[in-house]
Write a protein that holds these residues in place. Structure first.
Motif, PDB file in Angstrom:
ATOM      1  N   ASP A  44     -51.068 -71.486 -80.836  1.00 52.09           N
ATOM      2  CA  ASP A  44     -52.139 -72.134 -80.086  1.00 52.09           C
ATOM      3  C   ASP A  44     -53.480 -71.749 -80.694  1.00 52.09           C
ATOM      4  OD1 ASP A  44     -54.021 -73.034 -78.311  1.00 52.09           O
ATOM      5  OD2 ASP A  44     -53.036 -72.242 -76.538  1.00 52.09           O
ATOM      6  N   ILE A  45     -54.206 -72.738 -81.203  1.00 52.85           N
ATOM      7  CA  ILE A  45     -55.437 -72.460 -81.938  1.00 52.85           C
ATOM      8  C   ILE A  45     -56.524 -71.929 -81.011  1.00 52.85           C
ATOM      9  CG2 ILE A  45     -56.551 -74.719 -81.738  1.00 52.85           C
ATOM     10  CD1 ILE A  45     -56.732 -74.348 -84.979  1.00 52.85           C
ATOM     11  N   GLY A  46     -56.401 -72.219 -79.704  1.00 53.11           N
ATOM     12  CA  GLY A  46     -57.436 -71.784 -78.778  1.00 53.11           C
ATOM     13  C   GLY A  46     -57.178 -70.431 -78.157  1.00 53.11           C
ATOM     14  N   ARG A  47     -56.081 -69.777 -78.547  1.00 55.51           N
ATOM     15  CA  ARG A  47     -55.737 -68.532 -77.889  1.00 55.51           C
ATOM     16  C   ARG A  47     -55.779 -67.380 -78.890  1.00 55.51           C
ATOM     17  NH1 ARG A  47     -49.923 -68.049 -75.871  1.00 55.51           N
ATOM     18  NH2 ARG A  47     -50.333 -70.159 -75.186  1.00 55.51           N
ATOM     19  N   VAL A  48     -56.340 -66.261 -78.470  1.00 57.47           N
ATOM     20  CA  VAL A  48     -56.305 -65.063 -79.300  1.00 57.47           C
ATOM     21  C   VAL A  48     -55.781 -63.900 -78.466  1.00 57.47           C
ATOM     22  CG1 VAL A  48     -58.183 -65.753 -80.838  1.00 57.47           C
ATOM     23  CG2 VAL A  48     -58.695 -64.422 -78.781  1.00 57.47           C
ATOM     24  N   TYR A  49     -55.262 -62.912 -79.161  1.00 57.40           N
ATOM     25  CA  TYR A  49     -54.769 -61.708 -78.531  1.00 57.40           C
ATOM     26  C   TYR A  49     -55.664 -60.549 -78.930  1.00 57.40           C
ATOM     27  CZ  TYR A  49     -50.612 -64.228 -77.246  1.00 57.40           C
ATOM     28  OH  TYR A  49     -49.765 -65.135 -76.689  1.00 57.40           O
ATOM     29  N   SER A  63     -52.750 -58.182 -75.132  1.00 61.53           N
ATOM     30  CA  SER A  63     -52.965 -59.190 -74.100  1.00 61.53           C
ATOM     31  C   SER A  63     -53.883 -60.254 -74.665  1.00 61.53           C
ATOM     32  CB  SER A  63     -53.592 -58.556 -72.853  1.00 61.53           C
ATOM     33  OG  SER A  63     -54.882 -58.064 -73.157  1.00 61.53           O
ATOM     34  N   THR A  64     -53.949 -61.396 -73.993  1.00 60.80           N
ATOM     35  CA  THR A  64     -54.887 -62.407 -74.436  1.00 60.80           C
ATOM     36  C   THR A  64     -56.297 -61.971 -74.072  1.00 60.80           C
ATOM     37  OG1 THR A  64     -54.952 -63.659 -72.386  1.00 60.80           O
ATOM     38  CG2 THR A  64     -53.173 -64.198 -73.934  1.00 60.80           C
ATOM     39  N   ASN A  65     -57.286 -62.658 -74.596  1.00 59.48           N
ATOM     40  CA  ASN A  65     -58.667 -62.312 -74.267  1.00 59.48           C
ATOM     41  C   ASN A  65     -58.949 -62.551 -72.785  1.00 59.48           C
ATOM     42  OD1 ASN A  65     -58.338 -65.055 -75.449  1.00 59.48           O
ATOM     43  ND2 ASN A  65     -60.403 -65.299 -74.665  1.00 59.48           N
ATOM     44  N   ASN A  66     -58.079 -63.281 -72.093  1.00 63.93           N
ATOM     45  CA  ASN A  66     -58.220 -63.446 -70.648  1.00 63.93           C
ATOM     46  C   ASN A  66     -57.333 -62.486 -69.870  1.00 63.93           C
ATOM     47  OD1 ASN A  66     -60.099 -65.575 -70.797  1.00 63.93           O
ATOM     48  ND2 ASN A  66     -58.445 -66.968 -71.298  1.00 63.93           N
ATOM     49  N   ASN A  67     -56.881 -61.427 -70.562  1.00 64.89           N
ATOM     50  CA  ASN A  67     -56.103 -60.357 -69.926  1.00 64.89           C
ATOM     51  C   ASN A  67     -54.727 -60.795 -69.441  1.00 64.89           C
ATOM     52  OD1 ASN A  67     -57.505 -57.938 -70.240  1.00 64.89           O
ATOM     53  ND2 ASN A  67     -59.003 -58.560 -68.705  1.00 64.89           N
ATOM     54  N   ARG A  68     -54.167 -61.823 -70.036  1.00 67.70           N
ATOM     55  CA  ARG A  68     -52.766 -62.124 -69.754  1.00 67.70           C
ATOM     56  C   ARG A  68     -51.920 -61.308 -70.716  1.00 67.70           C
ATOM     57  NH1 ARG A  68     -54.283 -67.660 -69.526  1.00 67.70           N
ATOM     58  NH2 ARG A  68     -54.737 -68.213 -67.394  1.00 67.70           N
ATOM     59  N   PRO A  69     -50.920 -60.618 -70.202  1.00 66.22           N
ATOM     60  CA  PRO A  69     -50.121 -59.776 -71.100  1.00 66.22           C
ATOM     61  C   PRO A  69     -49.373 -60.600 -72.139  1.00 66.22           C
ATOM     62  CG  PRO A  69     -49.180 -59.849 -68.871  1.00 66.22           C
ATOM     63  CD  PRO A  69     -50.496 -60.556 -68.801  1.00 66.22           C
ATOM     64  N   CYS A  70     -49.230 -60.007 -73.305  1.00 70.14           N
ATOM     65  CA  CYS A  70     -48.495 -60.665 -74.386  1.00 70.14           C
ATOM     66  C   CYS A  70     -47.009 -60.638 -74.058  1.00 70.14           C
ATOM     67  CB  CYS A  70     -48.766 -59.937 -75.688  1.00 70.14           C
ATOM     68  SG  CYS A  70     -47.650 -60.381 -77.022  1.00 70.14           S
ATOM     69  N   GLY A  71     -46.362 -61.776 -74.192  1.00 69.95           N
ATOM     70  CA  GLY A  71     -44.941 -61.837 -73.885  1.00 69.95           C
ATOM     71  C   GLY A  71     -44.080 -61.106 -74.896  1.00 69.95           C
ATOM     72  N   GLY A  72     -44.633 -60.846 -76.077  1.00 70.33           N
ATOM     73  CA  GLY A  72     -43.818 -60.250 -77.128  1.00 70.33           C
ATOM     74  C   GLY A  72     -43.832 -58.729 -77.151  1.00 70.33           C
ATOM     75  N   ALA A  73     -44.744 -58.116 -76.389  1.00 70.60           N
ATOM     76  CA  ALA A  73     -44.883 -56.658 -76.467  1.00 70.60           C
ATOM     77  C   ALA A  73     -44.103 -55.998 -75.335  1.00 70.60           C
ATOM     78  CB  ALA A  73     -46.356 -56.258 -76.393  1.00 70.60           C
ATOM     79  N   HIS A  74     -42.801 -55.950 -75.474  1.00 69.31           N
ATOM     80  CA  HIS A  74     -41.977 -55.263 -74.478  1.00 69.31           C
ATOM     81  C   HIS A  74     -41.206 -54.153 -75.162  1.00 69.31           C
ATOM     82  CE1 HIS A  74     -42.949 -57.717 -71.095  1.00 69.31           C
ATOM     83  NE2 HIS A  74     -42.606 -58.818 -71.713  1.00 69.31           N
ATOM     84  N   GLY A  75     -41.705 -52.936 -75.013  1.00 66.03           N
ATOM     85  CA  GLY A  75     -40.986 -51.795 -75.544  1.00 66.03           C
ATOM     86  C   GLY A  75     -41.189 -51.542 -77.020  1.00 66.03           C
ATOM     87  N   SER A  76     -41.721 -52.509 -77.731  1.00 68.04           N
ATOM     88  CA  SER A  76     -41.976 -52.271 -79.144  1.00 68.04           C
ATOM     89  C   SER A  76     -43.137 -53.150 -79.615  1.00 68.04           C
ATOM     90  CB  SER A  76     -40.728 -52.577 -79.981  1.00 68.04           C
ATOM     91  OG  SER A  76     -40.946 -52.160 -81.314  1.00 68.04           O
ATOM     92  N   PHE A  77     -43.567 -52.923 -80.834  1.00 65.98           N
ATOM     93  CA  PHE A  77     -44.713 -53.667 -81.336  1.00 65.98           C
ATOM     94  C   PHE A  77     -44.379 -55.157 -81.439  1.00 65.98           C
ATOM     95  CE2 PHE A  77     -46.941 -50.061 -83.913  1.00 65.98           C
ATOM     96  CZ  PHE A  77     -47.093 -49.344 -82.732  1.00 65.98           C
ATOM     97  N   CYS A  78     -45.256 -55.988 -80.921  1.00 64.51           N
ATOM     98  CA  CYS A  78     -45.097 -57.435 -81.082  1.00 64.51           C
ATOM     99  C   CYS A  78     -45.665 -57.818 -82.446  1.00 64.51           C
ATOM    100  CB  CYS A  78     -45.851 -58.161 -79.976  1.00 64.51           C
ATOM    101  SG  CYS A  78     -47.612 -57.802 -79.988  1.00 64.51           S
ATOM    102  N   LYS A  79     -45.563 -59.098 -82.773  1.00 65.10           N
ATOM    103  CA  LYS A  79     -46.029 -59.540 -84.085  1.00 65.10           C
ATOM    104  C   LYS A  79     -47.548 -59.399 -84.230  1.00 65.10           C
ATOM    105  CE  LYS A  79     -46.271 -64.384 -82.669  1.00 65.10           C
ATOM    106  NZ  LYS A  79     -45.856 -65.763 -82.908  1.00 65.10           N
TER     107      LYS A  79
END
Ligand SMILES: [Zn+2]
Length: 168
Positions: A44-49, A63-79
């Motif tokens: 998504d071009i409009g979204r940053v983490y 998390s996103t710049n709007n403080n939504r948690p990243c779905g990929g960061a569960h227990g280990s480093f996300c991409k």
């Protein structure tokens, strides 16, 4: 000397209507005892983490710049965290990043992979204490600074423009 009108008009740089390809990691810093920065979403071009890793215990947050948690960061480093480490090594060098984060690698010449592996090997904890808002606002100031600096060379960071300037 620029007149007031010219000055105020140059301060309002109009971003291109359609953003070009994003820099993968447009902003990275070693600050506040953390490696932290802004990582663009692959889809998504409009979204940053906003991603961060703490020195010492490698507690990580994404998390996103709007403080939504990243779905990929569960227990280990996300991409995003992996991309952040890779970009920091490009900008600062692996030894400086390792020293700042207090990572001990067995390699004589650490690189992004060995530094990442040394951190994830300790099974660091995920924290919600992400300083997303201040990091994101520093990123926006960084962009604004680039916009106001006269230059004739292309700036890769300028290829990224947030759709809004709101900071959550
Ligand atoms: Zn993430």
């Amino acid at each position: 000397m620029l007149s007031d009108w010219e000055e105020s008009s140059t301060a309002r740089v109009i971003p291109p209507a359609r953003p070009r390809k994003l820099a993968k990691v447009p902003f990275v810093e070693l600050a506040d005892g953390r490696l932290q920065g802004v990582v663009s979403s692959g889809s998504d071009i409009g979204r940053v983490y906003v991603s961060s890793i703490a020195a010492g215990d490698y507690a990580f947050a994404c998390s996103t710049n709007n403080n939504r948690p990243c779905g990929g960061a569960h227990g280990s480093f996300c991409k995003h965290l992996t991309a952040l480490v890779t970009e920091s090594v490009l900008q600062y060098g692996a030894e400086r990043v390792a020293r700042y984060l207090r990572v001990e690698t067995v390699d004589a010449e650490p690189n992004a992979q060995t530094v990442t592996a040394a951190m994830t090997g300790t099974r660091p904890r995920q924290t919600s204490a992400n300083a997303a808002a201040p990091v994101f606002s520093r990123f926006l100031r960084h962009l604004a600074y680039l916009e106001l600096t006269p230059t004739t060379t292309p700036l890769p960071e300028m290829q990224w423009f947030p759709p809004t300037r709101e900071v959550a």
